[in-house]
Design a protein around this motif. Structure first.
Motif, mmCIF file in Angstrom:
data_model
loop_
_atom_site.group_PDB
_atom_site.id
_atom_site.type_symbol
_atom_site.label_atom_id
_atom_site.label_comp_id
_atom_site.label_asym_id
_atom_site.label_seq_id
_atom_site.Cartn_x
_atom_site.Cartn_y
_atom_site.Cartn_z
ATOM 1 N N ALA A 1 20.854 -42.555 62.958
ATOM 2 C CA ALA A 1 20.558 -43.069 64.302
ATOM 3 C C ALA A 1 19.842 -42.050 65.179
ATOM 4 N N GLN A 2 19.570 -40.841 64.650
ATOM 5 C CA GLN A 2 19.042 -39.759 65.481
ATOM 6 C C GLN A 2 17.511 -39.733 65.514
ATOM 7 N N ASP A 3 16.998 -39.241 66.645
ATOM 8 C CA ASP A 3 15.579 -38.894 66.725
ATOM 9 C C ASP A 3 15.342 -37.498 66.150
ATOM 10 N N LEU A 4 16.334 -36.625 66.339
ATOM 11 C CA LEU A 4 16.162 -35.219 65.987
ATOM 12 C C LEU A 4 17.482 -34.652 65.482
ATOM 13 N N ILE A 5 17.441 -33.916 64.379
ATOM 14 C CA ILE A 5 18.604 -33.185 63.879
ATOM 15 C C ILE A 5 18.248 -31.705 63.859
ATOM 16 N N LEU A 6 19.046 -30.907 64.544
ATOM 17 C CA LEU A 6 18.804 -29.470 64.625
ATOM 18 C C LEU A 6 19.501 -28.758 63.469
ATOM 19 N N ILE A 7 18.758 -27.917 62.772
ATOM 20 C CA ILE A 7 19.278 -27.166 61.629
ATOM 21 C C ILE A 7 19.231 -25.676 61.961
ATOM 22 N N PRO A 8 20.387 -25.013 62.145
ATOM 23 C CA PRO A 8 20.372 -23.584 62.456
ATOM 24 C C PRO A 8 20.102 -22.732 61.225
ATOM 25 N N ARG A 9 19.297 -21.684 61.415
ATOM 26 C CA ARG A 9 19.091 -20.677 60.382
ATOM 27 C C ARG A 9 19.898 -19.454 60.773
ATOM 28 N N LYS A 10 20.732 -18.964 59.834
ATOM 29 C CA LYS A 10 21.645 -17.870 60.152
ATOM 30 C C LYS A 10 21.168 -16.516 59.670
ATOM 31 N N GLY A 11 19.934 -16.423 59.219
ATOM 32 C CA GLY A 11 19.378 -15.125 58.866
ATOM 33 C C GLY A 11 19.444 -14.829 57.388
ATOM 34 N N PRO A 12 18.915 -13.642 57.007
ATOM 35 C CA PRO A 12 18.844 -13.261 55.593
ATOM 36 C C PRO A 12 20.212 -13.303 54.924
ATOM 37 N N GLY A 13 20.222 -13.806 53.681
ATOM 38 C CA GLY A 13 21.458 -13.868 52.919
ATOM 39 C C GLY A 13 22.297 -15.097 53.186
ATOM 40 N N LYS A 14 21.914 -15.906 54.195
ATOM 41 C CA LYS A 14 22.691 -17.095 54.526
ATOM 42 C C LYS A 14 21.824 -18.348 54.489
ATOM 43 N N ASP A 15 20.745 -18.308 53.720
ATOM 44 C CA ASP A 15 19.860 -19.460 53.609
ATOM 45 C C ASP A 15 20.581 -20.675 53.044
ATOM 46 N N ASP A 16 21.629 -20.443 52.232
ATOM 47 C CA ASP A 16 22.362 -21.554 51.626
ATOM 48 C C ASP A 16 22.924 -22.501 52.679
ATOM 49 N N LEU A 17 23.310 -21.966 53.854
ATOM 50 C CA LEU A 17 23.941 -22.792 54.877
ATOM 51 C C LEU A 17 22.961 -23.808 55.451
ATOM 52 N N ALA A 18 21.725 -23.365 55.710
ATOM 53 C CA ALA A 18 20.697 -24.300 56.172
ATOM 54 C C ALA A 18 20.322 -25.257 55.047
ATOM 55 N N GLU A 19 20.250 -24.748 53.828
ATOM 56 C CA GLU A 19 19.884 -25.585 52.690
ATOM 57 C C GLU A 19 20.915 -26.683 52.453
ATOM 58 N N PRO B 1 10.401 -33.091 73.430
ATOM 59 C CA PRO B 1 10.884 -33.717 74.672
ATOM 60 C C PRO B 1 11.099 -35.220 74.572
ATOM 61 N N GLU B 2 10.478 -35.858 73.585
ATOM 62 C CA GLU B 2 10.626 -37.304 73.455
ATOM 63 C C GLU B 2 11.899 -37.694 72.712
ATOM 64 N N ALA B 3 12.621 -36.717 72.167
ATOM 65 C CA ALA B 3 13.839 -37.003 71.393
ATOM 66 C C ALA B 3 14.998 -37.294 72.342
ATOM 67 N N ALA B 4 15.427 -38.538 72.373
ATOM 68 C CA ALA B 4 16.531 -38.933 73.252
ATOM 69 C C ALA B 4 17.887 -38.783 72.575
ATOM 70 N N ARG B 5 17.887 -38.861 71.242
ATOM 71 C CA ARG B 5 19.130 -38.755 70.485
ATOM 72 C C ARG B 5 19.019 -37.564 69.547
ATOM 73 N N VAL B 6 19.870 -36.576 69.772
ATOM 74 C CA VAL B 6 19.815 -35.306 69.043
ATOM 75 C C VAL B 6 21.177 -35.049 68.419
ATOM 76 N N ALA B 7 21.180 -34.499 67.198
ATOM 77 C CA ALA B 7 22.451 -34.243 66.516
ATOM 78 C C ALA B 7 22.478 -32.846 65.925
ATOM 79 N N LEU B 8 23.681 -32.335 65.788
ATOM 80 C CA LEU B 8 23.961 -31.128 65.024
ATOM 81 C C LEU B 8 25.004 -31.480 63.977
ATOM 82 N N LEU B 9 24.826 -30.949 62.771
ATOM 83 C CA LEU B 9 25.765 -31.172 61.676
ATOM 84 C C LEU B 9 26.757 -30.016 61.660
ATOM 85 N N VAL B 10 28.020 -30.338 61.877
ATOM 86 C CA VAL B 10 29.053 -29.325 62.089
ATOM 87 C C VAL B 10 29.953 -29.246 60.865
#
Length: 252
Positions: free
Chosen positions: A29-47, A102-111
């Protein structure tokens, strides 16, 4: 930044099979899903987050946008001050990522796990200005995955248990009147420094994931093994998420 509808979606431990139907519907249902990058050695988390979206996202209009997660300042002695400053920085990173769409009205983060259990995503969301409309989709927690992995109940009959952190166990010791502890966020293996007499431990790393490793037994007998397993796993993957239960047996 105009106000948005922000959905915090609990995704369990990174296993797509842990997603609820409610979570899958929310992702789509989202327009945008934000994916955090945690830096070197933690690429698996974003993947892992990208893999979950690849598995269940069918809405072609939903965009995935990655952003760099700020690093917590280790120089400040005051722990709460470090955390507050870090949360401010994360909120600003969210704001910047959303401002680019700016056009994204529905934004999500995967926790990971659930947004309510030892997670600060809700507190960070409260720092956004203007405040978003927040919706929370519950998820399977690492505690549930741990008890499932060991096939045990977390509580004894009629008895309470305490969920705490490794920092609290190390600094404040075992809480009075409690026989069962659930310990999260323990980066220093605080269990290795307590009186092990009559204590049993159920430990797990990456619980619920393909990389899952578990160990249980009398603390005096397995503490050193768990420390070694944890160190080897962290070196292999570059990160580790682990959790454990401690239980005192007064008859031991």
């Amino acid at each position: 930044m105009s106000a948005v509808h922000l959905t915090l979606i609990g995704i369990g431990t990174g296993n797509p099979e842990h997603l609820t139907l409610q979570a899958i519907r929310a992702i789509n249902a989202q327009d945008l899903i934000l994916i955090p990058r945690k830096g070197p050695g933690k690429d698996d988390l974003a993947e892992l987050r990208r893999a979950i979206c690849d598995e269940v996202l069918e809405n072609e209009a939903t965009r995935l946008v990655e952003f760099d997660l700020p690093v917590r300042d280790a120089a400040t002695a005051d722990y709460r001050r470090r955390v507050d400053d870090w949360h401010d920085a994360i909120a600003e990173a969210w704001r910047g990522a959303m401002a680019e769409q700016p056009e994204a009205a529905r934004v999500a983060l995967l926790v990971w796990g659930d947004p309510s259990l030892y997670d600060s995503t809700l507190r960070i969301a409260a720092r956004l200005d203007p405040p978003p409309q927040v919706e929370v989709i519950p998820g399977i927690t690492s505690l549930q995955a741990l008890t499932a992995a060991h096939a045990i109940p977390v509580n004894e009959i009629g008895a309470p248990f305490v969920v705490t952190t490794g920092r609290r166990l190390r600094d404040a010791g075992w809480p009075d009147g409690i026989d069962t502890l659930v310990v999260m966020l323990d980066g220093t293996c605080a269990f290795a420094d307590i009186d092990a007499g009559g204590v049993h431990i159920w430990w797990g790393g990456y619980v619920g994931m393909p990389e899952q490793i578990i160990c249980e037994g009398p603390l005096a007998e397995v503490a050193e093994r768990i420390v070694q397993m944890r160190a080897e796993a962290r070196a292999r993957h570059g990160w580790i998420m682990d959790i454990y239960i401690l239980r005192r047996d007064h008859g031991a």
